[in-house]
Design an enzyme around this catalytic site. Sequence first.
Site, PDB file in Angstrom:
ATOM      1  N   ASN A 174     -10.503  -2.669  -6.491  1.00  0.00           N
ATOM      2  CA  ASN A 174      -9.680  -1.781  -7.327  1.00  0.00           C
ATOM      3  C   ASN A 174     -10.236  -1.573  -8.731  1.00  0.00           C
ATOM      4  OD1 ASN A 174      -6.479  -2.864  -5.906  1.00  0.00           O
ATOM      5  ND2 ASN A 174      -7.789  -1.154  -5.324  1.00  0.00           N
ATOM      6  N   ASP A 189       0.821  -1.212   0.000  1.00  0.00           N
ATOM      7  CA  ASP A 189       0.000   0.000   0.000  1.00  0.00           C
ATOM      8  C   ASP A 189       0.856   1.265   0.000  1.00  0.00           C
ATOM      9  OD1 ASP A 189      -2.314   1.499   0.061  1.00  0.00           O
ATOM     10  OD2 ASP A 189      -2.489   1.435   2.235  1.00  0.00           O
TER      11      ASP A 189
HETATM   12  C1  FPP Z   1      -2.249   0.167  -3.265  1.00  0.00           C
HETATM   13  O1  FPP Z   1      -1.672   1.452  -3.202  1.00  0.00           O
HETATM   14  C2  FPP Z   1      -1.609  -0.535  -4.348  1.00  0.00           C
HETATM   15  C3  FPP Z   1      -2.263  -1.025  -5.425  1.00  0.00           C
HETATM   16  C4  FPP Z   1      -3.717  -0.907  -5.608  1.00  0.00           C
HETATM   17  C5  FPP Z   1      -1.516  -1.688  -6.509  1.00  0.00           C
HETATM   18  C6  FPP Z   1      -0.346  -2.496  -6.080  1.00  0.00           C
HETATM   19  C7  FPP Z   1       0.369  -2.893  -7.288  1.00  0.00           C
HETATM   20  C8  FPP Z   1       1.714  -2.955  -7.411  1.00  0.00           C
HETATM   21  C9  FPP Z   1       2.676  -2.715  -6.315  1.00  0.00           C
HETATM   22  C10 FPP Z   1       2.272  -3.335  -8.709  1.00  0.00           C
HETATM   23  C11 FPP Z   1       2.164  -4.817  -8.847  1.00  0.00           C
HETATM   24  C12 FPP Z   1       2.775  -5.226 -10.063  1.00  0.00           C
HETATM   25  C13 FPP Z   1       2.909  -6.491 -10.424  1.00  0.00           C
HETATM   26  C14 FPP Z   1       3.674  -6.756 -11.615  1.00  0.00           C
HETATM   27  C15 FPP Z   1       2.327  -7.626  -9.704  1.00  0.00           C
HETATM   28  P1  FPP Z   1      -2.588   2.706  -3.495  1.00  0.00           P
HETATM   29  O2  FPP Z   1      -2.489   3.026  -4.930  1.00  0.00           O
HETATM   30  O3  FPP Z   1      -3.949   2.469  -2.963  1.00  0.00           O
HETATM   31  O4  FPP Z   1      -1.843   3.799  -2.676  1.00  0.00           O
HETATM   32  P2  FPP Z   1      -2.478   5.017  -1.891  1.00  0.00           P
HETATM   33  O5  FPP Z   1      -3.167   4.410  -0.696  1.00  0.00           O
HETATM   34  O6  FPP Z   1      -1.279   5.794  -1.515  1.00  0.00           O
HETATM   35  O7  FPP Z   1      -3.374   5.738  -2.839  1.00  0.00           O
END
Ligand code: FPP
Length: 245
Positions: free
Chosen positions: A72, A24
């Site tokens: 998501n 996250d």
């Molecule tokens: C949550 O952070 C993260 C996600 C919804 C996506 C996680 C994906 C990756 C780390 C890339 C994965 C890639 C592969 C190839 C498997 P957020 O975007 O909700 O962060 P925030 O809370 O700061 O908005």
Amino acid sequence: MNNPEQNKKIENLKIPAHVAIIMDGNGRWAKKRLLPRKLGHRAGAEKLRQVVRWCADYNIKYLTVYAFSTENWQRSQDEVNSLMNLIIEFFSKYEDELRAEGVQLRFIGELSDLPAKSLEVVKRAEHDSQERNRIILNIALSYGSRQEIVRACKLYGKALQNGALTSDQLTIDNFSDFLYTADLPDPDLLIRPGGEQRISNFLLWQLSYTEIYFIDKLWPDFSKEDLLQALAEYSRRDRRYGDAR
Ligand code: FPP
């Protein structure tokens, strides 16, 4: 494994067989740098690449990461597309590296929701990696734990109907067989960076006795030292599984 200080620390630690991570904080990481969210996810994917290597070096056998939740899909089309494309790019770009590191890939979640090209890439990556066994990287994509449990109940219903199982025979163990994680041990340690202290519909059944470690650092900033700290904290915990010892 070239930092002698870190090597020394790891020698005295109890190493969990299975670590799960809620990755996250990518969006906030990007925002802080005035970058589009998709560049935060890109940095998050690069972090995953590093963490897989560190975990394999530390003899962690299973690593399960939350890459994309059922919820998501509600994000902007642009963000969803960039995550789906990132998945395609990641497994093409790092195919050789993942092979060299001995990373077996598995994917859990409602994979049929993925766009055709992403689905094809993950299926192929999974298929091509089955002989590797240094570490199993289990990636949750279009995953929701409540959805997984309902799906398991439906599969159990089918097993009842076709006589494979009677209701008296249902146990915790054979119910687990209907989950996506059927052949994986439950996580020993869950790490959630990003500052939030919740489970967010991730592995609700499997985390029953898992030690949880929250860290107030955004996922792309997560360091090898942070992993060592999490492992050190895990080593100090006394896991009693409800026993009064
Ligand atoms: C949550 O952070 C993260 C996600 C919804 C996506 C996680 C994906 C990756 C780390 C890339 C994965 C890639 C592969 C190839 C498997 P957020 O975007 O909700 O962060 P925030 O809370 O700061 O908005």
